[in-house]
Structure formats: structure tokens, C-alpha cells
Design a protein around this motif. Sequence first.
Motif, short mmCIF file in Angstrom:
data_model
loop_
_atom_site.label_atom_id
_atom_site.label_comp_id
_atom_site.label_asym_id
_atom_site.label_seq_id
_atom_site.Cartn_x
_atom_site.Cartn_y
_atom_site.Cartn_z
N THR A 94 -10.51 2.99 8.68
CA THR A 94 -11.95 2.88 8.88
C THR A 94 -12.47 1.79 7.95
O THR A 94 -11.69 1.04 7.35
CB THR A 94 -12.67 4.22 8.67
N PHE A 95 -13.78 1.68 7.83
CA PHE A 95 -14.37 0.64 7.01
C PHE A 95 -15.52 1.23 6.20
O PHE A 95 -16.06 2.28 6.52
CB PHE A 95 -14.89 -0.51 7.87
N THR A 96 -15.86 0.55 5.12
CA THR A 96 -17.01 0.89 4.31
C THR A 96 -17.92 -0.34 4.24
O THR A 96 -17.63 -1.37 4.85
CB THR A 96 -16.60 1.29 2.89
N SER A 97 -18.99 -0.25 3.48
CA SER A 97 -19.89 -1.40 3.34
C SER A 97 -19.25 -2.54 2.59
O SER A 97 -19.71 -3.69 2.65
CB SER A 97 -21.17 -0.97 2.62
N THR A 98 -18.16 -2.25 1.87
CA THR A 98 -17.54 -3.27 1.03
C THR A 98 -16.15 -3.70 1.50
O THR A 98 -15.60 -4.65 0.95
CB THR A 98 -17.43 -2.79 -0.42
N GLY A 99 -15.57 -3.01 2.49
CA GLY A 99 -14.24 -3.42 2.91
C GLY A 99 -13.58 -2.47 3.89
O GLY A 99 -14.23 -1.60 4.47
N VAL A 100 -12.28 -2.65 4.05
CA VAL A 100 -11.45 -1.85 4.96
C VAL A 100 -10.65 -0.85 4.15
O VAL A 100 -10.15 -1.18 3.06
CB VAL A 100 -10.49 -2.76 5.76
N VAL A 101 -10.51 0.37 4.67
CA VAL A 101 -9.75 1.40 3.98
C VAL A 101 -8.77 2.06 4.95
O VAL A 101 -9.06 2.23 6.13
CB VAL A 101 -10.67 2.47 3.33
N ILE A 102 -7.59 2.41 4.43
CA ILE A 102 -6.51 3.02 5.23
C ILE A 102 -5.91 4.16 4.44
O ILE A 102 -5.77 4.08 3.21
CB ILE A 102 -5.41 1.99 5.55
N THR A 103 -5.52 5.23 5.12
CA THR A 103 -4.75 6.30 4.48
C THR A 103 -3.49 6.57 5.29
O THR A 103 -3.45 6.34 6.50
CB THR A 103 -5.57 7.59 4.33
N GLN A 104 -2.47 7.05 4.59
CA GLN A 104 -1.22 7.46 5.23
C GLN A 104 -0.41 8.27 4.23
O GLN A 104 -0.49 8.05 3.02
CB GLN A 104 -0.40 6.26 5.70
N SER A 105 0.36 9.22 4.73
CA SER A 105 1.31 9.92 3.87
C SER A 105 2.67 9.27 4.06
O SER A 105 2.96 8.69 5.10
CB SER A 105 1.37 11.41 4.20
N GLU A 106 3.50 9.35 3.04
CA GLU A 106 4.79 8.66 3.07
C GLU A 106 5.94 9.65 2.91
O GLU A 106 5.77 10.76 2.42
CB GLU A 106 4.86 7.61 1.97
N PHE A 107 7.11 9.24 3.37
CA PHE A 107 8.35 9.98 3.16
C PHE A 107 9.26 9.14 2.29
O PHE A 107 9.24 7.92 2.35
CB PHE A 107 9.04 10.26 4.50
N PRO A 108 10.15 9.73 1.49
CA PRO A 108 10.28 11.17 1.27
C PRO A 108 9.25 11.68 0.27
O PRO A 108 8.64 10.88 -0.44
CB PRO A 108 11.69 11.28 0.68
N GLY A 109 9.07 12.97 0.21
CA GLY A 109 8.13 13.57 -0.73
C GLY A 109 6.73 13.66 -0.20
O GLY A 109 5.95 14.48 -0.66
N ALA A 110 6.40 12.81 0.77
CA ALA A 110 5.12 12.84 1.47
C ALA A 110 3.89 12.93 0.57
O ALA A 110 3.04 13.77 0.77
CB ALA A 110 5.10 13.97 2.50
N PRO A 111 3.77 12.07 -0.47
CA PRO A 111 2.48 11.96 -1.13
C PRO A 111 1.47 11.33 -0.18
O PRO A 111 1.83 10.71 0.83
CB PRO A 111 2.76 11.05 -2.33
N GLY A 124 5.44 7.39 7.98
CA GLY A 124 5.72 8.82 8.03
C GLY A 124 4.44 9.60 8.01
O GLY A 124 3.36 9.08 7.85
N GLY A 125 4.56 10.90 8.21
CA GLY A 125 3.41 11.77 8.12
C GLY A 125 2.42 11.63 9.25
O GLY A 125 1.31 12.11 9.15
N GLY A 126 2.82 10.98 10.37
CA GLY A 126 1.95 10.97 11.53
C GLY A 126 1.21 9.68 11.79
O GLY A 126 0.39 9.60 12.68
N GLY A 127 1.50 8.62 11.01
CA GLY A 127 0.84 7.35 11.25
C GLY A 127 -0.38 7.16 10.39
O GLY A 127 -0.94 8.10 9.82
N PRO A 128 -0.86 5.91 10.27
CA PRO A 128 -2.02 5.61 9.43
C PRO A 128 -3.33 5.97 10.11
O PRO A 128 -3.39 6.18 11.33
CB PRO A 128 -1.91 4.11 9.22
N SER A 129 -4.40 5.99 9.34
CA SER A 129 -5.77 6.15 9.85
C SER A 129 -6.63 5.11 9.13
O SER A 129 -6.55 4.96 7.91
CB SER A 129 -6.29 7.56 9.57
#
Length: 382
Positions: free
Chosen positions: A298-315, A291-296
Motif C-alpha cells: 500500500t502507500f502512505t502520504s510519504t511513500g510506498v510500504v510493503i509487508t511480508q513474512s519470511e521463511f525459515p522462522g517466519a518473522p 514465503g508466508g503467503g506473498g507480499p502486501s
Amino acid sequence: MSRLRRILRRVPVWVSAAVLAIATSAAPTVTAAPTPTPTPKAPTTKFLSGDYGLGRQSLAWNGTSALATATDFDGDLDYWWQDSGGTWHQQTVALAGAVSYYYPSITSTSTGVVIAASDTGGGLDYWWQANSDTVWHHQTVAASGFQYEEPSIAWNGSAVIITSTDNSYNLDYWWQANGTSTWHQQTVAAAGTLSYYSPTITSTGTAVVIAALDSLGNLDSWRQTFGTTPWTKQVVATAGKITYPGPPSIAWNGTSVLIAADDSAGNLDYWWQDSGGTWHQQTVALSAFNGGGGPSITFTSTGVVITQSEFPGAPLDYWWQANGTTTWHQQTVASGPVIEYYFPAIASTGAAVIILAGDTFEHLDYFWQANSTSIWHQQTVV
């Protein structure tokens, strides 16, 4: 609500329906967008609250500053950059007139900032601004009439690269060498028995890699050695009982291509490609996270990172995985339901992870977390 519907008019149906459902539910009163006036808007700054948040936005890091772009409810294309003191500065890249703009995508090059966006005339547009300058220069990448959708832009070290789909659902690609003004176009995959949508692009330095969805619900990828013409296709994930309906996100971490996408069961999935070209899949989070438009991703020097908002409530949620491990760790960046978050974008500064997201009060919100810490800090960009 009519403005919200216009902003979401070309968002994939599964996202549009979910966002509209939340926007029309019993939630806090949403601040109304400012009423447009017939007088021209200032071409440099317009710090308006309550005018953003429910469309797409894009985030990048240029080595010294966070860079962001989004369109407002009038269809103007806007840009922000953050100085070393943490203050956000806004510019209007392009005012809506005969056409308005949507689906912007931003990145940085060795000499400046570049943005691609679709316009309501069906064209694909491009703007660039040189470092230490305030002037935006415009070019038409592809002429009006073909309804280019969801462009994605990247920099490969010597050229700007863009992908998009057209009104026949072909998957298209353009590149422009640094210091030139000519756009070179290729058809990556022609629609036929399959149609393509929601493309995303990255560069490995020597190759261009594109991921996109097809009309069967497969997640596909294409690779081309930059400067050549053949495209090599792989099916990253084959649709079966589970399909891939939402936009994927792609990144290159220096050794592997990384992809994140939602599936129709509501799971958040992740793939990485080894040096032999094989794709490996993991489930980052089980159902209820799409939900919320799909994940995004990227990576850092120490690993992989992802963000996404969720439904319901969309935190707004965040996951990280350390290099050499298979465990995903989850954090809540910001909680709903008083404020719900949409279309997050993620980047790394080298010292911190940064996230940009829209909210139901039509603001753009910015979050950052220093490496090796667990605290998220928040600012309202506009």
C-alpha cells in the motif's frame, strides 16, 4: 493438521508446502482449534482463540476504523472492526453449512463495508453492511460450479469491483454500481495457451487495473477505463530463469500503479508504472524473503510500504521507500521462531501503517506504527 490441510487446499503449491513444513516441524505446541459442536453458533460474536491464523485474512481502513475479515477452521466467515479506543468487535458474517468459505477480501465504500469470498460449492459470494448497522446482506456474484478462486475486491468511488479466476483458469471481472443489486460480468482474459491465477485488483478512479500470474510464470496486468469493455494487457515481468510463482499485491497511490510480488529466486520485487504506461522494477529484498503467503503493498502520504513474512522462522517484515527515492528500508515487525506469521495484509490510516497477520498459535495479530516513528505496537485481535 487435517484442518490446516483443508484451509491450505487451494493455496498455491509453493506456499502450501512451506507452511505445512513449518507447521509440522519441531515448533512450540499449537493450541488446538475448539471442537465443533452440533448446536448452532451465535450469529453475532464468538471470540475464539486458537481458531484462525493459517488461512487468508484481509485488512482495510474506512477513514475511522480498521476493518478485518478471515475464515475460521469451521469455514465460517468472520469480521472485526476496531473502535477509537482500540477495542476489536467481532461479528459472524456467514456460518458454514452446505458450503464453507475461504479467501475473503474486504474493502470499504462510501456507504459501508463489503466482503467477497469463495465458497466450497464453487461459487463467488458477496456481503455488504451499511455504515452504523450490524446486519450483513448476502448476494451471489457468480453461481456455484465454476470454482472461483482467490477473489480480490476494491471500490472505485462509484462501484464495487471484483476479480477472480474460475475452474478453467479464465480471468474474470465483475462490477456493481453503488445503490444497485445487479452484478455485471466480463472475461478479462480467456485461458488458452495461458492459464491465469492469483489476481489482485485496484482502481485509479477512472480505470480498473488487475494484476495476475500466468502459467508461464509471467506477471501480467490489464487496464480498462471504467464503464467500457476493452481490456489492455501488459506483461509486467517476463518469466525466464526467474518466474513469478506467488500471489502479487497491487495498489494505486494517486499517480502510479504499484505491484509487489515474489520471484522464484526468493526475491521480493516491486514495480511502479509511470504516466506513459512503462513498468519500472526494483528488488526490495534478496533471496529468503518469499514465503508466508506473498507480499502486501500500500502507500502512505510519504511513500510506498510493503509487508511480508519470511521463511525459515517466519518473522514478519516491513519495508518502506520515501517518495522520490529508490532506497528501501527494512524493519522486523515481529520475530519468529517462537511465533511464526503468515498471510500478512497491510493498510494505511493516514496517520499510521497497520498490518494484520495470522500466527502458528492460530490467532490473528494486529500491528501498527505511527508515521515518522519506528516502533511497532501489537494487539491480538482474536
